[in-house]
Scaffold this active site. Structure first.
Site, mmCIF file in Angstrom:
data_model
loop_
_atom_site.group_PDB
_atom_site.id
_atom_site.type_symbol
_atom_site.label_atom_id
_atom_site.label_comp_id
_atom_site.label_asym_id
_atom_site.label_seq_id
_atom_site.Cartn_x
_atom_site.Cartn_y
_atom_site.Cartn_z
ATOM 1 N N SER A 49 0.840 -1.206 0.000
ATOM 2 C CA SER A 49 0.000 0.000 0.000
ATOM 3 C C SER A 49 0.871 1.251 0.000
ATOM 4 C CB SER A 49 -0.872 0.014 1.244
ATOM 5 O OG SER A 49 -0.056 0.220 2.380
ATOM 6 N N LYS A 50 0.211 2.373 -0.190
ATOM 7 C CA LYS A 50 0.921 3.646 -0.176
ATOM 8 C C LYS A 50 1.494 3.902 1.216
ATOM 9 C CE LYS A 50 0.183 8.559 -0.913
ATOM 10 N NZ LYS A 50 1.193 8.803 0.087
ATOM 11 N N ARG A 51 0.781 3.395 2.232
ATOM 12 C CA ARG A 51 1.245 3.556 3.600
ATOM 13 C C ARG A 51 2.600 2.855 3.814
ATOM 14 N NH1 ARG A 51 0.173 4.270 8.998
ATOM 15 N NH2 ARG A 51 0.791 2.317 9.957
ATOM 16 N N ASP A 63 5.171 5.088 2.423
ATOM 17 C CA ASP A 63 5.478 6.240 3.265
ATOM 18 C C ASP A 63 6.349 5.820 4.446
ATOM 19 O OD1 ASP A 63 3.996 7.707 1.530
ATOM 20 O OD2 ASP A 63 2.186 7.743 2.771
#
Ligand code: GLU
Length: 501
Positions: free
Chosen positions: A262-264, A267
């Protein structure tokens, strides 16, 4: 129908293209090239609520950056224009009507409040509501109501959706190129909406109609669409069309391998999951992109190709042309592919080595005279992952050291080393031709004459000149610093280093 292989990448412009989407595009591209077929880009923008301005351009720019632009479709044109589904709206209604006429689809007038109420009722009894063969007979639709009542509702413009009449009994089966045989009983498929009340088709209808009209032979897409495939097969059957060959690609997993990337994760891990930088126009938040991080397109492609596919040999470095040559649907893995950013970096390092040094010098060290830029590129190339690191390494290199590696001083600084450095300091001014060979020869000679081993002095010499205990080739570094600078640095260090008794 022609026998040419035709594949499509069909993203929805709902935000920046995820790197998994890029992999889907790449596999489609590779398969089309390998088979001498066509790679088509279709934009699936029928969900107006999720439309994000700029997303389509972002998709085109990303494919261009990677060199896998479509042969046909949005941005390229072709015989089936338009390739944007929002511009094909009227077409889908014709096909939905056809199914209605043939009794394979029906009008449903249930409001969302009514459906919510039924859902709640089912939940209170501990089951989940499905609009299907069991329930549809009791709901507000053209299967359950008398024709006159239906006509009245239609005439008075009461909003409706069109649903597929999924057969009550039967099995749907198809052979996926990656997952082999998939069997599903129709009782597990609900009567999906084909046309929404706003007159727009759903993904399912538009996708199937377009794949048919655009003569798509192979549907290569992410595993998240596997659950929709049986419904798509039913739609092909309802229309009496031959379904394309499906190939559902394995998921991209988190670096640790548990769950979808995921984008998380990106990050948290500080790595990109988008091909290019993306600025959210609402929040202003910028997401990292492979391109801006310094990944080369060739390295990104090679890395992505291996996320879910392998050539079955030890070879890891593949140019795009070699990937085309080696690619096959049969060698796509079933199991999810772990996204390993260190592997992406490794690929980048390999491809950096293959870049023309002149180009790197021009792009990243353009402020320096060409010859000097080139010398720095060859000094640092095997020490970097991203090309933009060159500039900071060079800046640091040019700067006189402000501190010295304490640990090396502790270990290596003693009377003998001090004697060695002082001898070097005295000998270097006599070097006339300030080149690696002569510098090296002078240092060797003077140390040998004093009976001091090179190994006792070299690392501390490096610390004296650069501040660091490790770095690029020291003799080449000395040549690049120049004689005056080297002597200045040496004298400065000898002042700062502690006295040996
Ligand atoms: N529009 C779908 C997506 O955004 C396409 C799925 C498919 O390839 O069928 O991924």
């Amino acid at each position: 129908m022609s026998s040419t292989i035709r594949v499509r990448f069909a993203p929805s412009p709902t935000g920046p293209l995820h790197i998994g989407g890029v992999r889907t595009a790449l596999y489609n591209y590779l398969f089309a090239r390998k088979m001498g077929g066509k790679f088509i880009l279709r934009i699936e923008d029928t969900d107006q609520t999720r439309f994000v301005p700029g997303a389509e351009q972002y998709i085109l720019d990303s494919l261009t950056w990677l060199g896998i632009s479509p042969d046909e479709g949005v941005g390229a044109g072709g015989p089936h224009e338009p390739y944007r589904q929002s511009e094909r709206k009227d077409l889908y209604m014709v096909y939905a009507d056809q199914l209605i006429q043939e009794g394979k689809a029906y009008y449903a007038f249930d409001t969302s409040e009514e459906l919510d109420a039924i859902r709640t009722l089912f939940e209170s009894k501990g089951s989940a509501f499905q609009y299907n063969a069991l329930t549809r007979v009791k709901l507000r639709n053209s299967l359950a109501m008398p024709p006159a009542a239906v006509q009245e509702l239609l005439d008075s413009n009461v909003p409706y959706v069109i649903r597929l009449k999924v057969p009550a009994k039967g099995e749907v089966r198809f052979q996926d190129s990656v997952r082999d045989w998939v069997h599903v009983h129709t009782s597990s498929i609900d009567d999906k909406v084909l046309m929404k009340s706003d007159g727009m088709p759903t993904y399912h209808l538009a996708n199937v109609v377009d794949d048919h009209i655009m003569e798509i032979t192979h549907v290569i897409r992410g595993e998240e669409w596997l659950p929709s495939a049986p419904l798509h097969i039913l739609l092909y059957q309802a229309f009496g069309w031959t379904a394309p060959q499906f190939a559902h690609l394995p998921l991209l997993l988190k670096p640790e391998g548990n769950g979808k990337l995921s984008k998380r994760d990106a990050d948290l891990g500080g790595f990109p999951v988008f091909p290019m930088e993306w600025k959210d126009s609402q929040t202003g938040v910028i997401s990292k992109g492979f391109k801006q991080e310094g990944y080369l397109p060739e390295a990104t492609l090679n890395f992505l190709a291996f996320l879910g596919w392998n050539p079955g040999t030890e070879q890891e470095l593949f140019s795009l042309a070699e990937l085309v040559e080696a690619f096959s649907l049969e060698r796509i893995n079933k199991s999810g592919a772990k996204f390993d950013v260190n592997k992406a970096k490794w690929f980048n390092e390999q491809y950096l080595q293959l870049q023309a040094p002149e180009e790197l010098a021009k792009h990243y060290l353009g402020n320096l005279p060409a010859e000097q830029g080139l010398a720095f590129v060859s000094l640092f190339l095997d020490r970097i992952t991203f090309p933009q690191e060159l500039k900071s390494l060079v800046d640091q290199f040019i700067e006189q050291p402000a501190t010295y590696d304490e640990a090396v001083i502790q270990n290596k600084w003693n009377a003998e080393a001090e004697k060695g450095l002082r001898l070097i300091e005295q000998a270097l001014p006599s070097v006339l031709n300030w080149q690696v060979d002569e510098i090296k020869h002078t240092i060797h000679t003077v140390l040998e004459g004093a009976g001091i081993k090179m190994g006792k002095v070299m690392q501390i010499l490096r610390v004296a000149l650069s501040g660091n205990g490790a770095g690029p080739d020291l003799m080449i570094s000395m040549q690049l610093w120049g004689k005056t600078q080297v002597l200045e640095r040496l004298t400065a260090a000898l002042h700062v280093f502690p006295k040996n008794s």
